[in-house]
Each structure stands twice: as structure tokens, then as C-alpha cells.
Design a protein around this motif. Structure first.
Motif, PDB file in Angstrom:
ATOM      1  N   ILE A   1      -6.388   0.190  -2.651  1.00 51.42           N
ATOM      2  CA  ILE A   1      -5.523  -0.206  -1.540  1.00 51.42           C
ATOM      3  C   ILE A   1      -6.209  -0.050  -0.187  1.00 51.42           C
ATOM      4  CG2 ILE A   1      -3.384   0.187  -2.818  1.00 51.42           C
ATOM      5  CD1 ILE A   1      -2.978   2.762  -1.221  1.00 51.42           C
ATOM      6  N   GLU A   2      -7.221   0.786  -0.127  1.00 50.53           N
ATOM      7  CA  GLU A   2      -7.985   0.900   1.121  1.00 50.53           C
ATOM      8  C   GLU A   2      -8.981  -0.242   1.287  1.00 50.53           C
ATOM      9  OE1 GLU A   2      -9.777   4.766   1.237  1.00 50.53           O
ATOM     10  OE2 GLU A   2      -7.844   5.791   1.111  1.00 50.53           O
TER      11      GLU A   2
ATOM     12  N   GLU B   1       3.662   4.219  -8.005  1.00 43.28           N
ATOM     13  CA  GLU B   1       3.396   5.193  -9.068  1.00 43.28           C
ATOM     14  C   GLU B   1       4.576   5.379 -10.012  1.00 43.28           C
ATOM     15  OE1 GLU B   1       2.756   9.387  -8.258  1.00 43.28           O
ATOM     16  OE2 GLU B   1       3.788   9.153  -6.354  1.00 43.28           O
TER      17      GLU B   1
ATOM     18  N   LYS C   1      -5.820   4.296  -5.122  1.00 48.84           N
ATOM     19  CA  LYS C   1      -5.956   4.719  -3.722  1.00 48.84           C
ATOM     20  C   LYS C   1      -7.187   4.078  -3.092  1.00 48.84           C
ATOM     21  CE  LYS C   1      -3.539   9.084  -4.334  1.00 48.84           C
ATOM     22  NZ  LYS C   1      -3.662  10.546  -4.454  1.00 48.84           N
TER      23      LYS C   1
ATOM     24  N   LYS D   1       0.835  -1.214   0.000  1.00 49.21           N
ATOM     25  CA  LYS D   1       0.000   0.000   0.000  1.00 49.21           C
ATOM     26  C   LYS D   1       0.866   1.259   0.000  1.00 49.21           C
ATOM     27  CE  LYS D   1      -3.796  -2.545   1.994  1.00 49.21           C
ATOM     28  NZ  LYS D   1      -5.020  -2.499   2.734  1.00 49.21           N
ATOM     29  N   ASN D   2       1.947   1.198  -0.791  1.00 45.62           N
ATOM     30  CA  ASN D   2       2.914   2.284  -0.870  1.00 45.62           C
ATOM     31  C   ASN D   2       2.739   3.035  -2.194  1.00 45.62           C
ATOM     32  OD1 ASN D   2       5.222   3.865  -1.281  1.00 45.62           O
ATOM     33  ND2 ASN D   2       6.476   2.509  -0.030  1.00 45.62           N
ATOM     34  N   ILE D   3       1.950   4.091  -2.179  1.00 39.19           N
ATOM     35  CA  ILE D   3       1.613   4.844  -3.382  1.00 39.19           C
ATOM     36  C   ILE D   3       2.857   5.401  -4.060  1.00 39.19           C
ATOM     37  CG2 ILE D   3       0.402   6.881  -4.265  1.00 39.19           C
ATOM     38  CD1 ILE D   3      -1.644   6.402  -1.972  1.00 39.19           C
ATOM     39  N   GLN D   4       3.748   6.021  -3.318  1.00 34.95           N
ATOM     40  CA  GLN D   4       4.940   6.623  -3.904  1.00 34.95           C
ATOM     41  C   GLN D   4       5.790   5.580  -4.624  1.00 34.95           C
ATOM     42  OE1 GLN D   4       4.038   7.220  -0.611  1.00 34.95           O
ATOM     43  NE2 GLN D   4       3.080   9.162  -1.147  1.00 34.95           N
TER      44      GLN D   4
ATOM     45  N   LEU E   1      -4.112   6.420 -10.543  1.00 33.78           N
ATOM     46  CA  LEU E   1      -3.657   6.533  -9.155  1.00 33.78           C
ATOM     47  C   LEU E   1      -4.822   6.774  -8.199  1.00 33.78           C
ATOM     48  CD1 LEU E   1      -0.331   8.538  -9.541  1.00 33.78           C
ATOM     49  CD2 LEU E   1      -0.594   6.161  -8.790  1.00 33.78           C
ATOM     50  N   GLU E   2      -5.779   7.585  -8.600  1.00 36.78           N
ATOM     51  CA  GLU E   2      -6.966   7.806  -7.758  1.00 36.78           C
ATOM     52  C   GLU E   2      -7.721   6.507  -7.537  1.00 36.78           C
ATOM     53  OE1 GLU E   2      -8.200  10.308  -5.808  1.00 36.78           O
ATOM     54  OE2 GLU E   2      -6.202  11.099  -6.235  1.00 36.78           O
TER      55      GLU E   2
END
Length: 118
Positions: free
Chosen positions: A55-56, A25, A52, A19-22, A48-49
Motif C-alpha cells: 500500500i505504500e 485485515e 503494508k 490503504k486502510n489496514i484495519q 499483512l506485513e
């Protein structure tokens, strides 16, 4: 990035699992396209939206198998969601150009999600 397709695909999904967006991406092309049985998205920011929200929603993501070719990789993954959904077995066909993911086609049974979309 100087990785082969299987490393790119595994790294991308490993980052999603963490769950690491950075981290995940960095693997996406600006014009990336994602297609799944429920929806289609185009463009890095739009994808990306959506990621998000994804991942939640899940508990764990496990890579079960991985295969690659000169411009694609396929990962078989298990995505475990809270009850009542549970485990969703998924295949992800990932197209890669210049070490960036340009297209992801996901194959899974979308029926467990249909009541949540209505």
C-alpha cells in the motif's frame, strides 16, 4: 460477516485501495496464503506485513471487473505505480471459506519489478 464472495472480494480490495489496514485485515483468514509471480506468503501476520509495503508503493488501485462462484471470486484490477512502473493490470483469484479469504492468487507481469528486487 454475512456477505457473498463478490462483496467480500470488492470490500477487501476497496479497503486496500483506500490503504486502510484495519478495514482489509478483517477479511483475511488466519492461515491465508498469497501467491503472485514474485513471491509466496502464508499466514495473516506475514501477509499483512507484505500488504503494508504494497500500500505504500502504489498510487491508486481500481477495480475494473468482478466475477464470483460458490467459493471463489475473480477481480480484474489496475494498480497504478509511480514511474517508471506505471499501470499494472492484475487478475486476483480469491478463494473464500466461511466469509474469510483463505487464498489469493495474483496474475500480472512481474518484469517491471524485477530490477527493484535485485
Amino acid at each position: 460477516m454475512n456477505k457473498n464472495n463478490i462483496e467480500i472480494a470488492r470490500s477487501y480490495y476497496t479497503a486496500i485501495g483506500k490503504k486502510n489496514i484495519q478495514e482489509f485485515e478483517q477479511y483475511l483468514h488466519p492461515d491465508v496464503k498469497v501467491i503472485n509471480p514474485l513471491i509466496e506468503r502464508t499466514g495473516k501476520e506475514v501477509v499483512l506485513e507484505a500488504l503494508k509495503g504494497f500500500i505504500e508503493a502504489f498510487n491508486t488501485l481500481t477495480i475494473r471487473a468482478a466475477f464470483d462462484s460458490p467459493d471463489q471470486a475473480i477481480l480484474v484490477i489496475d494498480v497504478d505505480y509511480p514511474a517508471p512502473i506505471g499501470n499494472i493490470r492484475t487478475a486476483s483469484l480469491i478463494s473464500i471459506q466461511d466469509a474469510l479469504i483463505v487464498k489469493i492468487e495474483l496474475f500480472f507481469d512481474g518484469r517491471p519489478f524485477q530490477t527493484r528486487l535485485v
